[in-house]
Design an enzyme around this catalytic site. Structure first.
Site, PDB file in Angstrom:
ATOM      1  CB  ILE A 229      -0.933   0.002   1.281  1.00 29.67           C
ATOM      2  CG1 ILE A 229      -0.383  -0.096   2.563  1.00 29.67           C
ATOM      3  CG2 ILE A 229      -2.054  -0.906   0.987  1.00 29.67           C
ATOM      4  CD1 ILE A 229      -1.360   0.597   3.830  1.00 29.67           C
TER       5      ILE A 229
ATOM      6  CB  THR B 292      -2.197  -1.450  19.273  1.00 30.18           C
ATOM      7  OG1 THR B 292      -1.614  -2.061  20.283  1.00 30.18           O
ATOM      8  CG2 THR B 292      -1.586   0.019  19.214  1.00 30.18           C
TER       9      THR B 292
ATOM     10  CD  GLU C   9       2.856  -1.774  22.452  1.00 27.61           C
ATOM     11  OE1 GLU C   9       3.504  -0.546  22.085  1.00 27.61           O
ATOM     12  OE2 GLU C   9       3.408  -2.855  22.361  1.00 27.61           O
TER      13      GLU C   9
ATOM     14  CE1 TYR D  21       2.148  -1.390  16.103  1.00 26.36           C
ATOM     15  CE2 TYR D  21       1.689  -1.474  18.668  1.00 26.36           C
ATOM     16  CZ  TYR D  21       1.377  -1.745  17.195  1.00 26.36           C
ATOM     17  OH  TYR D  21       0.259  -2.738  17.336  1.00 26.36           O
TER      18      TYR D  21
ATOM     19  CE  LYS E 199      -1.204  -0.181  15.098  1.00 27.18           C
ATOM     20  NZ  LYS E 199      -1.508  -0.761  13.728  1.00 27.18           N
TER      21      LYS E 199
ATOM     22  CG  ASN F 207      -0.867  -8.628  24.470  1.00 24.59           C
ATOM     23  OD1 ASN F 207      -1.171  -7.422  24.713  1.00 24.59           O
ATOM     24  ND2 ASN F 207       0.461  -8.993  24.051  1.00 24.59           N
TER      25      ASN F 207
ATOM     26  NE  ARG G  20       2.108  -7.002  27.055  1.00 21.76           N
ATOM     27  CZ  ARG G  20       3.035  -6.197  27.848  1.00 21.76           C
ATOM     28  NH1 ARG G  20       2.718  -5.796  28.918  1.00 21.76           N
ATOM     29  NH2 ARG G  20       4.195  -5.743  27.168  1.00 21.76           N
TER      30      ARG G  20
ATOM     31  CE1 TYR H 191      10.289  -4.031  24.255  1.00 25.54           C
ATOM     32  CE2 TYR H 191      10.800  -4.114  26.725  1.00 25.54           C
ATOM     33  CZ  TYR H 191      10.068  -4.405  25.700  1.00 25.54           C
ATOM     34  OH  TYR H 191       8.979  -5.309  25.955  1.00 25.54           O
TER      35      TYR H 191
HETATM   36  N1  LIG Z   1      -2.267  -9.562  17.066  1.00 24.68           N
HETATM   37  C1  LIG Z   1      -2.219  -8.965  18.121  1.00 24.68           C
HETATM   38  O1  LIG Z   1      -2.507  -9.121  19.192  1.00 24.68           O
HETATM   39  C2  LIG Z   1      -2.517  -7.364  17.931  1.00 24.68           C
HETATM   40  C3  LIG Z   1      -2.598  -6.481  18.889  1.00 24.68           C
HETATM   41  C4  LIG Z   1      -2.531  -4.963  18.932  1.00 24.68           C
HETATM   42  C5  LIG Z   1      -2.686  -4.599  17.597  1.00 24.68           C
HETATM   43  N2  LIG Z   1      -2.768  -5.338  16.564  1.00 24.68           N
HETATM   44  C6  LIG Z   1      -2.936  -4.590  15.269  1.00 24.68           C
HETATM   45  O2  LIG Z   1      -3.664  -5.517  14.431  1.00 24.68           O
HETATM   46  C7  LIG Z   1      -3.129  -5.549  13.063  1.00 24.68           C
HETATM   47  C8  LIG Z   1      -2.825  -7.124  12.346  1.00 24.68           C
HETATM   48  O3  LIG Z   1      -1.861  -7.423  13.365  1.00 24.68           O
HETATM   49  P1  LIG Z   1      -1.353  -9.068  13.117  1.00 24.68           P
HETATM   50  O4  LIG Z   1      -1.337  -9.607  14.517  1.00 24.68           O
HETATM   51  O5  LIG Z   1      -2.446  -9.745  12.016  1.00 24.68           O
HETATM   52  O6  LIG Z   1      -0.071  -8.801  12.386  1.00 24.68           O
HETATM   53  P2  LIG Z   1       0.620  -9.347  11.030  1.00 24.68           P
HETATM   54  O7  LIG Z   1       2.124  -8.801  10.838  1.00 24.68           O
HETATM   55  O8  LIG Z   1       0.563 -10.749  11.219  1.00 24.68           O
HETATM   56  O9  LIG Z   1      -0.261  -8.928   9.905  1.00 24.68           O
HETATM   57  C9  LIG Z   1      -0.031  -7.530   9.302  1.00 24.68           C
HETATM   58  C10 LIG Z   1      -0.072  -7.920   7.698  1.00 24.68           C
HETATM   59  O10 LIG Z   1      -0.154  -6.477   7.191  1.00 24.68           O
HETATM   60  C11 LIG Z   1       0.838  -6.742   5.958  1.00 24.68           C
HETATM   61  N3  LIG Z   1       1.356  -5.221   5.646  1.00 24.68           N
HETATM   62  C12 LIG Z   1       1.993  -4.646   6.201  1.00 24.68           C
HETATM   63  N4  LIG Z   1       2.696  -3.625   5.469  1.00 24.68           N
HETATM   64  C13 LIG Z   1       2.139  -3.575   4.343  1.00 24.68           C
HETATM   65  C14 LIG Z   1       1.937  -2.807   3.368  1.00 24.68           C
HETATM   66  N5  LIG Z   1       2.669  -1.659   3.313  1.00 24.68           N
HETATM   67  N6  LIG Z   1       1.175  -3.058   2.244  1.00 24.68           N
HETATM   68  C15 LIG Z   1       0.258  -4.512   2.204  1.00 24.68           C
HETATM   69  N7  LIG Z   1       0.692  -5.193   3.057  1.00 24.68           N
HETATM   70  C16 LIG Z   1       1.299  -4.791   4.367  1.00 24.68           C
HETATM   71  C17 LIG Z   1       1.859  -7.687   6.150  1.00 24.68           C
HETATM   72  O11 LIG Z   1       2.474  -8.320   5.340  1.00 24.68           O
HETATM   73  C18 LIG Z   1       1.060  -8.596   7.477  1.00 24.68           C
HETATM   74  O12 LIG Z   1       0.641  -9.756   6.519  1.00 24.68           O
HETATM   75  C19 LIG Z   1      -2.053  -4.743  12.999  1.00 24.68           C
HETATM   76  O13 LIG Z   1      -2.358  -3.200  12.385  1.00 24.68           O
HETATM   77  C20 LIG Z   1      -1.419  -4.463  14.502  1.00 24.68           C
HETATM   78  O14 LIG Z   1      -1.058  -3.164  14.946  1.00 24.68           O
HETATM   79  C21 LIG Z   1      -2.559  -6.657  16.654  1.00 24.68           C
HETATM   80  O1  LIG Z   2      10.990 -14.006  24.433  1.00 18.96           O
HETATM   81  C1  LIG Z   2      10.530 -12.960  24.839  1.00 18.96           C
HETATM   82  C2  LIG Z   2       9.658 -12.267  24.214  1.00 18.96           C
HETATM   83  C3  LIG Z   2       8.782 -11.105  24.962  1.00 18.96           C
HETATM   84  N1  LIG Z   2       8.863 -10.999  26.159  1.00 18.96           N
HETATM   85  C4  LIG Z   2       7.954 -10.211  26.969  1.00 18.96           C
HETATM   86  O2  LIG Z   2       6.609 -10.494  26.772  1.00 18.96           O
HETATM   87  C5  LIG Z   2       5.972  -9.179  26.675  1.00 18.96           C
HETATM   88  C6  LIG Z   2       4.836  -9.448  25.668  1.00 18.96           C
HETATM   89  O3  LIG Z   2       5.580  -9.323  24.476  1.00 18.96           O
HETATM   90  P1  LIG Z   2       4.991  -9.114  22.874  1.00 18.96           P
HETATM   91  O4  LIG Z   2       3.890 -10.058  22.887  1.00 18.96           O
HETATM   92  O5  LIG Z   2       6.069  -9.510  22.062  1.00 18.96           O
HETATM   93  O6  LIG Z   2       4.390  -7.742  22.866  1.00 18.96           O
HETATM   94  P2  LIG Z   2       3.798  -6.538  23.626  1.00 18.96           P
HETATM   95  O7  LIG Z   2       2.755  -7.201  24.279  1.00 18.96           O
HETATM   96  O8  LIG Z   2       4.609  -5.701  24.466  1.00 18.96           O
HETATM   97  O9  LIG Z   2       3.122  -5.660  22.266  1.00 18.96           O
HETATM   98  C7  LIG Z   2       2.187  -6.020  21.548  1.00 18.96           C
HETATM   99  O10 LIG Z   2       0.980  -5.814  22.197  1.00 18.96           O
HETATM  100  C8  LIG Z   2       0.143  -5.392  21.167  1.00 18.96           C
HETATM  101  C9  LIG Z   2       0.803  -5.044  19.834  1.00 18.96           C
HETATM  102  O11 LIG Z   2       0.140  -3.998  19.442  1.00 18.96           O
HETATM  103  C10 LIG Z   2       0.620  -6.198  18.496  1.00 18.96           C
HETATM  104  O12 LIG Z   2       0.686  -7.564  18.918  1.00 18.96           O
HETATM  105  C11 LIG Z   2       2.394  -5.378  20.373  1.00 18.96           C
HETATM  106  O13 LIG Z   2       2.947  -4.111  20.233  1.00 18.96           O
HETATM  107  C12 LIG Z   2       6.667  -8.264  26.894  1.00 18.96           C
HETATM  108  O14 LIG Z   2       6.837  -7.578  28.263  1.00 18.96           O
HETATM  109  C13 LIG Z   2       8.131  -8.716  26.427  1.00 18.96           C
HETATM  110  O15 LIG Z   2       9.176  -7.807  26.992  1.00 18.96           O
HETATM  111  C14 LIG Z   2       9.626 -11.891  26.973  1.00 18.96           C
HETATM  112  O16 LIG Z   2       9.797 -11.977  28.266  1.00 18.96           O
HETATM  113  N2  LIG Z   2      10.425 -12.956  26.271  1.00 18.96           N
END
Ligand SMILES: NC(=O)c1ccc[n+]([C@@H]2O[C@H](COP(=O)([O-])OP(=O)(O)OC[C@H]3O[C@@H](n4cnc5c(N)ncnc54)[C@H](O)[C@@H]3O)[C@@H](O)[C@H]2O)c1
Ligand SMILES: O=c1ccn([C@@H]2O[C@H](COP(=O)(O)OP(=O)(O)O[C@H]3OC[C@](O)(CO)[C@H]3O)[C@@H](O)[C@H]2O)c(=O)[nH]1
Length: 391
Positions: A79, A141, A143, A187, A191, A216, A262, A337
């Site tokens: 995109i 998110t 976050e 991030y 967002k 999560n 979490r 971080y």
């Molecule tokens: N999984 C979660 O728990 C979680 C938590 C908080 C927020 N979100 C939000 O939900 C959304 C989806 O998350 P997800 O876990 O499925 O992540 P994901 O990384 O698995 O999916 C994101 C998809 O977007 C595609 N993408 C990224 N940039 C692109 C671009 N420029 N053009 C076309 N495609 C592109 C990637 O290839 C990927 O397949 C994200 O916006 C993320 O911030 C997810």
């Molecule tokens: O090997 C590891 C990996 C991570 N941690 C700690 O676990 C906590 C959760 O980490 P993670 O699931 O990677 O991410 P966050 O919850 O911090 O952030 C996500 O929340 C939603 C989203 O927006 C999209 O999924 C993303 O930003 C964290 O405390 C790590 O430090 C670990 O201990 N060991």
């Protein structure tokens, strides 16, 4: 079973649901793949699935004999630079934007890519929806809440136990990020700004929008296993990091002692909430929704302990002698971080508008997810481990 052909489907107000066309951006990712699956199996809707990759939805695209053939088409595009985007949004009734860089290991190491992906690249999507009077469901998110107010209280303060200091409410809680040097927040900040822009488009130009704040979501197909279906040096989100450690028989790495908390929700529960938003626009438009499971709260250390126990059960393997090790966040993620201390979603708004509640316990969701991880990756990992290292 393809239930769409056999059941009359009605929305929460009893009105028949008309088939719509959805432009889903980021459809090839973790959430997108589950949403596409749900839409194909249980609804009559049509999906334009846009992504750079399609590995996670291949099973929905081929062969041509699938019952939903013709209702889902994959458009391989980025995109950032593809003139087809506006046309696809115009042809659809609803756009769902999932595309983003959303793995914490990227936020402080690739802050520019993170900000561009989560803000700049999302701008045209909002603009095309607004200009063409198309409905938008945008994925933000949890976050955006950052840290809790309680995190700033003295460690022994009794107020830390008061939900007013930690439960996260869409329409009340502030967004509390760290300093600019703590690039982790690139991030969340991007967002937050895109949320504010969408909200303003709604207020000033009448954009019909829904903002989703996932807390999560976890389950099968989340991220990748380093060295198997992703880069060897890549750092996915915690579920995949811990799965990788378990599959390889390594200790699970607890960042800064694994003290952060979490709440985890099963992807299949969360997708039910998204389907309700899709099919109940009158109840979902103009709202920001927390989507999480407040009953599934653990520290990251507890998550590791449960995953070790569950993995041993589903794989039949003994638990490793050293099940976990502590690592500093600087060592694991690098400079810049920082972390959210605690994330409990308030469920009032989603309950009132959509009557949605999560169902699956943490133990059950980990059992089905780790069964999937073991079935999908154990053999491949064994082969990689058995390969002699070139001298
Ligand atoms: N999984 C979660 O728990 C979680 C938590 C908080 C927020 N979100 C939000 O939900 C959304 C989806 O998350 P997800 O876990 O499925 O992540 P994901 O990384 O698995 O999916 C994101 C998809 O977007 C595609 N993408 C990224 N940039 C692109 C671009 N420029 N053009 C076309 N495609 C592109 C990637 O290839 C990927 O397949 C994200 O916006 C993320 O911030 C997810
Ligand atoms: O090997 C590891 C990996 C991570 N941690 C700690 O676990 C906590 C959760 O980490 P993670 O699931 O990677 O991410 P966050 O919850 O911090 O952030 C996500 O929340 C939603 C989203 O927006 C999209 O999924 C993303 O930003 C964290 O405390 C790590 O430090 C670990 O201990 N060991």
């Amino acid at each position: 079973m393809n239930r769409s052909s056999t059941m009359a489907r009605v929305d929460l107000d009893g009105n028949p649901i008309k088939p719509i066309t959805i432009c889903m951006i980021g459809a090839g990712g973790f959430i997108g793949s589950h949403l596409c699956e749900k839409l194909m199996h249980e609804t009559p809707h049509t999906v334009f699935a846009l992504d750079v990759y399609n590995d996670k939805i291949k099973h929905l695209l081929e062969p041509d004999s699938l019952p939903w053939a013709g209702r889902i088409t994959f458009h391989r595009l980025n995109i950032k630079h593809d003139s087809r985007l506006e046309g696809l949004i115009k042809m659809a009734d609803l756009t769902i934007n999932l595309a983003a860089i959303c793995t914490p290991a990227d936020y402080n190491t690739r802050p520019l890519d993170t900000i561009y992906s989560n803000f700049i690249d999302a701008l045209p999507v909002v603009k095309y929806c607004s200009e063409n009077n198309k409905r938008l469901i945008h994925f933000s998110t949890c976050e955006v809440y950052g840290k809790t107010i309680g995190a700033f209280l003295p460690k022994d303060s009794l107020l830390r136990k008061d939900p007013a200091y930690f439960v996260l409410k869409e329409d009340e809680s502030p967004c509390i990020f760290g300093s600019i040097e703590k690039q982790r927040w690139s991030y969340a900040c991007a967002k937050q700004l895109i949320e504010r822009l969408i909200y303003a488009e709604g207020a000033e130009n009448g954009l019909e929008f829904t903002i989703v704040r996932p807390f999560n979501w976890i389950g099968p197909r989340m991220d990748f296993i380093p060295g198997i279906d992703g880069p060897s040096e890549g750092v996915p989100r915690v579920l995949a990091c811990f799965s990788n450690n378990l599959l390889r028989g390594e200790p699970l790495k607890l960042v800064d002692g694994g003290q952060s908390q979490r709440t985890f929700v099963y992807i299949k529960d969360a997708i039910e909430a998204v389907l309700l938003m899709i099919e109940n626009p009158a109840r979902a438009n103009g709202h920001i929704f927390n989507v999480g499971n407040p009953n599934n709260e653990v520290t990251v250390r507890q998550l590791a302990e449960i995953m070790i126990q569950v993995y041993s059960k589903v794989s039949g393997e003994k638990t490793p002698e050293t099940p976990t090790i502590d690592v500093s966040s600087k060592e694991f993620y690098g400079e810049g971080y920082d972390d959210s201390d605690k994330r409990i979603p308030d469920m009032t708004i989603i309950n009132k508008q959509l009557g949605w509640n999560p169902k699956t316990s943490l133990f059950d969701l980990l059992e089905s997810t780790l069964t999937y991880q073991h079935r999908t990756y154990a053999e491949a990992i064994k082969k990689v481990i058995a390969k002699p290292v070139a001298s």
